[in-house]
Motif scaffolding. Structure first.
Motif, PDB file in Angstrom:
ATOM      1  N   PRO A 458       2.223  10.547   0.111  1.00  0.00           N
ATOM      2  CA  PRO A 458       0.851  10.938   0.469  1.00  0.00           C
ATOM      3  C   PRO A 458      -0.159   9.829   0.216  1.00  0.00           C
ATOM      4  O   PRO A 458      -1.174   9.750   0.905  1.00  0.00           O
ATOM      5  CB  PRO A 458       0.588  12.160  -0.429  1.00  0.00           C
ATOM      6  CG  PRO A 458       1.561  12.030  -1.561  1.00  0.00           C
ATOM      7  CD  PRO A 458       2.765  11.382  -0.981  1.00  0.00           C
ATOM      8  N   ASP A 459       0.100   8.951  -0.758  1.00  0.00           N
ATOM      9  CA  ASP A 459      -0.773   7.814  -1.022  1.00  0.00           C
ATOM     10  C   ASP A 459       0.001   6.826  -1.876  1.00  0.00           C
ATOM     11  O   ASP A 459       1.091   7.113  -2.363  1.00  0.00           O
ATOM     12  CB  ASP A 459      -2.072   8.242  -1.716  1.00  0.00           C
ATOM     13  CG  ASP A 459      -1.804   9.031  -2.990  1.00  0.00           C
ATOM     14  OD1 ASP A 459      -1.311   8.430  -3.959  1.00  0.00           O
ATOM     15  OD2 ASP A 459      -2.092  10.248  -3.003  1.00  0.00           O
ATOM     16  N   ILE A 460      -0.562   5.650  -2.086  1.00  0.00           N
ATOM     17  CA  ILE A 460       0.167   4.587  -2.771  1.00  0.00           C
ATOM     18  C   ILE A 460       0.381   4.874  -4.246  1.00  0.00           C
ATOM     19  O   ILE A 460       1.200   4.226  -4.890  1.00  0.00           O
ATOM     20  CB  ILE A 460      -0.546   3.224  -2.611  1.00  0.00           C
ATOM     21  CG1 ILE A 460      -1.934   3.254  -3.261  1.00  0.00           C
ATOM     22  CG2 ILE A 460      -0.619   2.824  -1.157  1.00  0.00           C
ATOM     23  CD1 ILE A 460      -2.598   1.895  -3.287  1.00  0.00           C
ATOM     24  N   ASP A 461      -0.349   5.852  -4.808  1.00  0.00           N
ATOM     25  CA  ASP A 461      -0.157   6.196  -6.207  1.00  0.00           C
ATOM     26  C   ASP A 461       0.945   7.221  -6.415  1.00  0.00           C
ATOM     27  O   ASP A 461       1.255   7.582  -7.553  1.00  0.00           O
ATOM     28  CB  ASP A 461      -1.460   6.734  -6.809  1.00  0.00           C
ATOM     29  CG  ASP A 461      -2.532   5.655  -6.908  1.00  0.00           C
ATOM     30  OD1 ASP A 461      -2.180   4.516  -7.258  1.00  0.00           O
ATOM     31  OD2 ASP A 461      -3.703   5.961  -6.623  1.00  0.00           O
ATOM     32  N   HIS A 462       1.530   7.703  -5.339  1.00  0.00           N
ATOM     33  CA  HIS A 462       2.598   8.698  -5.442  1.00  0.00           C
ATOM     34  C   HIS A 462       3.798   8.273  -4.590  1.00  0.00           C
ATOM     35  O   HIS A 462       4.346   9.042  -3.812  1.00  0.00           O
ATOM     36  CB  HIS A 462       2.097  10.079  -5.017  1.00  0.00           C
ATOM     37  CG  HIS A 462       1.039  10.629  -5.919  1.00  0.00           C
ATOM     38  ND1 HIS A 462      -0.294  10.317  -5.763  1.00  0.00           N
ATOM     39  CD2 HIS A 462       1.118  11.428  -7.007  1.00  0.00           C
ATOM     40  CE1 HIS A 462      -0.995  10.931  -6.712  1.00  0.00           C
ATOM     41  NE2 HIS A 462      -0.168  11.603  -7.474  1.00  0.00           N
ATOM     42  N   PHE A 490       7.282   3.957   5.346  1.00  0.00           N
ATOM     43  CA  PHE A 490       7.939   2.664   5.498  1.00  0.00           C
ATOM     44  C   PHE A 490       9.385   2.766   5.024  1.00  0.00           C
ATOM     45  O   PHE A 490       9.775   3.722   4.327  1.00  0.00           O
ATOM     46  CB  PHE A 490       7.199   1.554   4.749  1.00  0.00           C
ATOM     47  CG  PHE A 490       7.013   1.777   3.273  1.00  0.00           C
ATOM     48  CD1 PHE A 490       7.765   1.081   2.338  1.00  0.00           C
ATOM     49  CD2 PHE A 490       6.052   2.662   2.804  1.00  0.00           C
ATOM     50  CE1 PHE A 490       7.590   1.277   0.979  1.00  0.00           C
ATOM     51  CE2 PHE A 490       5.853   2.866   1.449  1.00  0.00           C
ATOM     52  CZ  PHE A 490       6.634   2.165   0.533  1.00  0.00           C
ATOM     53  N   ALA A 491      10.179   1.789   5.422  1.00  0.00           N
ATOM     54  CA  ALA A 491      11.588   1.726   5.050  1.00  0.00           C
ATOM     55  C   ALA A 491      11.848   0.425   4.301  1.00  0.00           C
ATOM     56  O   ALA A 491      11.344  -0.630   4.687  1.00  0.00           O
ATOM     57  CB  ALA A 491      12.479   1.809   6.294  1.00  0.00           C
ATOM     58  N   LYS A 508       2.851  -2.713  -3.714  1.00  0.00           N
ATOM     59  CA  LYS A 508       2.793  -3.953  -2.941  1.00  0.00           C
ATOM     60  C   LYS A 508       3.467  -3.774  -1.585  1.00  0.00           C
ATOM     61  O   LYS A 508       2.966  -4.228  -0.557  1.00  0.00           O
ATOM     62  CB  LYS A 508       3.468  -5.081  -3.720  1.00  0.00           C
ATOM     63  CG  LYS A 508       2.728  -5.497  -4.989  1.00  0.00           C
ATOM     64  CD  LYS A 508       3.515  -6.528  -5.767  1.00  0.00           C
ATOM     65  CE  LYS A 508       2.821  -6.882  -7.083  1.00  0.00           C
ATOM     66  NZ  LYS A 508       3.626  -7.842  -7.884  1.00  0.00           N
ATOM     67  N   LEU A 509       4.615  -3.115  -1.585  1.00  0.00           N
ATOM     68  CA  LEU A 509       5.324  -2.897  -0.329  1.00  0.00           C
ATOM     69  C   LEU A 509       4.549  -1.975   0.597  1.00  0.00           C
ATOM     70  O   LEU A 509       4.646  -2.085   1.822  1.00  0.00           O
ATOM     71  CB  LEU A 509       6.708  -2.310  -0.607  1.00  0.00           C
ATOM     72  CG  LEU A 509       7.704  -3.246  -1.303  1.00  0.00           C
ATOM     73  CD1 LEU A 509       8.947  -2.484  -1.713  1.00  0.00           C
ATOM     74  CD2 LEU A 509       8.080  -4.409  -0.407  1.00  0.00           C
ATOM     75  N   ALA A 510       3.766  -1.065   0.020  1.00  0.00           N
ATOM     76  CA  ALA A 510       3.004  -0.127   0.833  1.00  0.00           C
ATOM     77  C   ALA A 510       1.915  -0.813   1.650  1.00  0.00           C
ATOM     78  O   ALA A 510       1.361  -0.215   2.569  1.00  0.00           O
ATOM     79  CB  ALA A 510       2.383   0.951  -0.054  1.00  0.00           C
ATOM     80  N   VAL A 511       1.621  -2.072   1.329  1.00  0.00           N
ATOM     81  CA  VAL A 511       0.664  -2.839   2.132  1.00  0.00           C
ATOM     82  C   VAL A 511       1.138  -2.911   3.577  1.00  0.00           C
ATOM     83  O   VAL A 511       0.340  -2.922   4.521  1.00  0.00           O
ATOM     84  CB  VAL A 511       0.494  -4.255   1.547  1.00  0.00           C
ATOM     85  CG1 VAL A 511      -0.335  -5.124   2.471  1.00  0.00           C
ATOM     86  CG2 VAL A 511      -0.166  -4.179   0.172  1.00  0.00           C
ATOM     87  N   ALA A 512       2.463  -2.954   3.754  1.00  0.00           N
ATOM     88  CA  ALA A 512       3.034  -3.045   5.099  1.00  0.00           C
ATOM     89  C   ALA A 512       3.419  -1.681   5.660  1.00  0.00           C
ATOM     90  O   ALA A 512       4.090  -1.600   6.693  1.00  0.00           O
ATOM     91  CB  ALA A 512       4.261  -3.958   5.072  1.00  0.00           C
ATOM     92  N   ALA A 513       3.003  -0.603   4.994  1.00  0.00           N
ATOM     93  CA  ALA A 513       3.345   0.737   5.458  1.00  0.00           C
ATOM     94  C   ALA A 513       2.490   1.140   6.647  1.00  0.00           C
ATOM     95  O   ALA A 513       1.421   0.589   6.893  1.00  0.00           O
ATOM     96  CB  ALA A 513       3.180   1.747   4.325  1.00  0.00           C
ATOM     97  N   LYS A 533      10.099  -8.470   1.599  1.00  0.00           N
ATOM     98  CA  LYS A 533       9.147  -9.104   0.695  1.00  0.00           C
ATOM     99  C   LYS A 533       8.258 -10.096   1.437  1.00  0.00           C
ATOM    100  O   LYS A 533       7.063 -10.192   1.168  1.00  0.00           O
ATOM    101  CB  LYS A 533       9.884  -9.807  -0.436  1.00  0.00           C
ATOM    102  CG  LYS A 533       8.969 -10.396  -1.509  1.00  0.00           C
ATOM    103  CD  LYS A 533       9.789 -10.979  -2.643  1.00  0.00           C
ATOM    104  CE  LYS A 533       8.870 -11.507  -3.750  1.00  0.00           C
ATOM    105  NZ  LYS A 533       8.003 -12.599  -3.297  1.00  0.00           N
ATOM    106  N   GLU A 534       8.827 -10.832   2.397  1.00  0.00           N
ATOM    107  CA  GLU A 534       8.018 -11.825   3.107  1.00  0.00           C
ATOM    108  C   GLU A 534       6.914 -11.172   3.946  1.00  0.00           C
ATOM    109  O   GLU A 534       5.869 -11.763   4.179  1.00  0.00           O
ATOM    110  CB  GLU A 534       8.891 -12.703   3.997  1.00  0.00           C
ATOM    111  CG  GLU A 534       9.816 -11.943   4.930  1.00  0.00           C
ATOM    112  CD  GLU A 534      11.214 -11.825   4.360  1.00  0.00           C
ATOM    113  OE1 GLU A 534      12.172 -11.866   5.162  1.00  0.00           O
ATOM    114  OE2 GLU A 534      11.352 -11.691   3.130  1.00  0.00           O
ATOM    115  N   ASP A 535       7.149  -9.920   4.402  1.00  0.00           N
ATOM    116  CA  ASP A 535       6.104  -9.206   5.144  1.00  0.00           C
ATOM    117  C   ASP A 535       4.905  -8.935   4.240  1.00  0.00           C
ATOM    118  O   ASP A 535       3.747  -9.105   4.630  1.00  0.00           O
ATOM    119  CB  ASP A 535       6.647  -7.870   5.669  1.00  0.00           C
ATOM    120  CG  ASP A 535       7.834  -8.054   6.591  1.00  0.00           C
ATOM    121  OD1 ASP A 535       7.838  -9.045   7.341  1.00  0.00           O
ATOM    122  OD2 ASP A 535       8.745  -7.219   6.557  1.00  0.00           O
ATOM    123  N   VAL A 536       5.200  -8.512   3.016  1.00  0.00           N
ATOM    124  CA  VAL A 536       4.144  -8.217   2.059  1.00  0.00           C
ATOM    125  C   VAL A 536       3.394  -9.492   1.685  1.00  0.00           C
ATOM    126  O   VAL A 536       2.168  -9.524   1.625  1.00  0.00           O
ATOM    127  CB  VAL A 536       4.740  -7.554   0.801  1.00  0.00           C
ATOM    128  CG1 VAL A 536       3.641  -7.301  -0.230  1.00  0.00           C
ATOM    129  CG2 VAL A 536       5.431  -6.259   1.168  1.00  0.00           C
TER     130      VAL A 536
END
Length: 542
Positions: A458-462, A490-491, A508-513, A533-536
């Motif tokens: 639902p959000d990056i904190d969960h 994201f996957a 950090k990964l959720a930046v690309a979500a 990782k390179e995407d992030v």
């Protein structure tokens, strides 16, 4: 083999496809480029318990050539071994090993493995008087972010000094920071009548710095041996003590002390000790840090636990901490299914509260069955923060609303830290959505790994990886019983997404979500590409 909890959740055996793959290449000396014989290569898959499953190996010949044939398609960890040599790699995944993804029928014939002559770092740790310090843990990390480390099945190089304060570490060439940490000093409070106190030593970086920024890098050449001395830096010490109350007569009470680098991070157990017969306890010689202290009386069937008390690094000696034991309280509630007629039985689900606290000591969650009238009563609920779950859910079901005394609790999280009181009202929905599709490689080609997982949060904190998000053979995934709303989708790949065991990594990964809105009852088909990782890193630099 020890892997992080996160990796144990994500890793699964490699998929078995009809067309086997080939993996071959050359092993060479990284210094002179000459072929290396007798290099043992091992490709292995790992199951969710962290146990190596299918493994395929080879030994390089005189010309350095190796070949492993008839390998099922999948993602494998690559372990390379030769006496007197190490493989130096840049860690991009959860463990410091290279990973190889092989597609069905793929033939890799030119893979190059560079082995570096092993270097040896001899470390001697002494106190401020120059006396040796045994039992000090050592950690070696690259001096620069993204630096190379020796490939290993363990994430950290962490030996301990011997009785002479010495340790030898086999590693590769490069520049490294060496950190010394005194493990569990003075586990029991020492009574002194002369006014003196035991010295407190915090983490110390070579040669005698109290922070990584102040540490000096140690440079090692391939095949060399270097000796360094770390003089532990004494720090202001503090004492944490107090009294445990409400303990039944004759029941032993254990007090736990946890520590962390900040108030928000996960705390680690630092010390534990039995409370004295008069209920008092004390931990002395503590370096300044963030601490959490809590007491537990492990009584069969009904453990007693105290609320946690947090203490910051700026506190002076604190000897009046009060830990009041209690059996927890009872929380009553009702469960109903939206749209069902009043009085309709919700079946026989179980309501469960699992503590979210970073220092959860009572491992068994509080759970209770729901009766035919939809009522339940949870016992042993402590002053903790909990995650509520209901199992089993009806077909297409999800937890729609969780309310405590009429106030809705987002994401099913309940905070009883100010007291476990109130009435719970749980409403389930039957109109949960479905999300399915195919996960592909970053370039859109078929997925070559089964260590991938789809995360819907639902959000990056969960952001929490769940087993139901595991990607199936062929890259297929399917999530059912989704609550309507907006999500981050994201996957990821356990080996290639740069994960450790930190919630910060997921953020950090959720930046690309991708943000996606899911409506009640709909069936959404969504194909995804792996986030690496390179995407992030690329998005972060923009």
């Amino acid at each position: 083999m020890r892997l992080t909890k996160l990796v144990l959740l994500l890793l699964t055996p490699a998929a078995l496809y009809a067309q086997p793959a080939l993996f071959s290449g050359t092993a060479v000396n990284a210094v002179d480029g000459q072929p290396l014989s007798g290099v043992h290569l091992k490709l292995f898959a790992v199951n969710v318990g962290g146990v190596p499953m299918e493994s395929y190996g080879a030994l390089s010949g005189r010309d350095g050539r190796f070949s492993i044939g008839a390998i099922p398609a999948g993602t494998y960890a690559l372990l390379v071994e030769k006496t007197g040599f190490v493989q130096m790699i840049v860690v991009t995944g959860a463990i410091p090993l290279d990973s190889i993804t092989l597609k069905a029928g793929e033939r890799i014939t030119d893979y190059k493995i560079e082995m570096t002559p092993r270097a040896t770092l001899a470390v001697r740790v002494v106190d401020e008087s120059g006396d040796p310090m045994p039992g000090v843990g050592l950690e070696v990390t690259p001096a620069s972010p993204g630096g190379r480390v020796a490939a290993s099945v363990s994430r950290r190089i962490s030996p301990f000094t011997d009785a002479f304060g010495e340790a030898r570490i086999a590693m590769g060439a490069g520049k490294f920071l060496v950190k010394a940490t005194r493990s569990n000093p003075n586990p029991t409070q020492e009574v002194r009548s002369d006014g003196s106190s035991a010295a407190a030593y915090g983490p110390t970086w070579y040669p005698s710095a109290t922070s990584a920024a102040g540490g000096a890098p140690v440079e090692l050449a391939a095949g060399s041996t270097r000796t360094v001395e770390i003089r532990m830096a004494p720090q202001r010490s503090m004492t944490i003590g107090g009294t445990v109350s409400n303990a039944p007569q004759g029941v032993p009470v254990r007090v736990y002390l946890f520590s962390g680098d900040s108030a928000a991070q996960r705390f680690n157990l630092t010390r534990n000790a039995m409370a004295r017969t008069d209920g008092t306890f004390a931990f002395g010689g503590l370096p300044p840090s963030y601490y959490r202290v809590q007491a537990l009386a492990a009584m069969e069937g009904a453990p007693l636990q105290s609320p946690a008390v947090d203490i910051g690094p700026d506190a002076a000696d604190l000897t009046n901490v009060h830990l009041a034991l209690s059996p927890g309280t009872q929380v009553a509630g009702t469960l109903a299914i939206a749209g069902d007629a009043p009085g309709t039985s919700p079946g026989k689900p179980t309501v469960k509260l699992t503590a979210l606290a970073t220092t959860q000591m009572v491992s068994a969650p509080s759970s209770a069955p729901v009766d035919a009238e939809g009522s339940f009563r949870l016992s042993g609920v402590f002053q903790e923060k909990y995650q509520l779950t209901v199992d089993p859910l009806p077909e297409g079901g999800y937890v729609k609303v969780v309310a405590l005394d009429g106030q809705e609790m987002p994401n099913g999280e309940l905070d009883f830290r100010r007291g476990a009181q109130g009435t719970l009202k749980i409403t389930l929905g039957r109109d949960g959505a479905e999300l399915s599709g195919t996960v592909m490689e970053k370039d859109g080609s078929p997925l070559g790994t089964l260590v991938a997982i789809v995360i819907l949060a639902p959000d990056i904190d969960h952001i929490v990886p769940k087993r139901e998000g595991m990607v199936q053979p062929g890259g297929k995934y399917q999530l059912k019983g989704i609550r309507p709303g907006k999500y981050q989708l994201f996957a990821i790949d356990a080996f290639r997404s740069g994960l450790s065991n930190s919630a910060e990594d997921f953020k950090k990964l959720a930046v690309a979500a991708e943000e996606i809105e899911i409506k009640a009852g709909e069936k959404v088909v969504k194909d995804l590409k792996l986030v690496l990782k390179e995407d992030v890193d690329a998005r972060t630099k923009k």
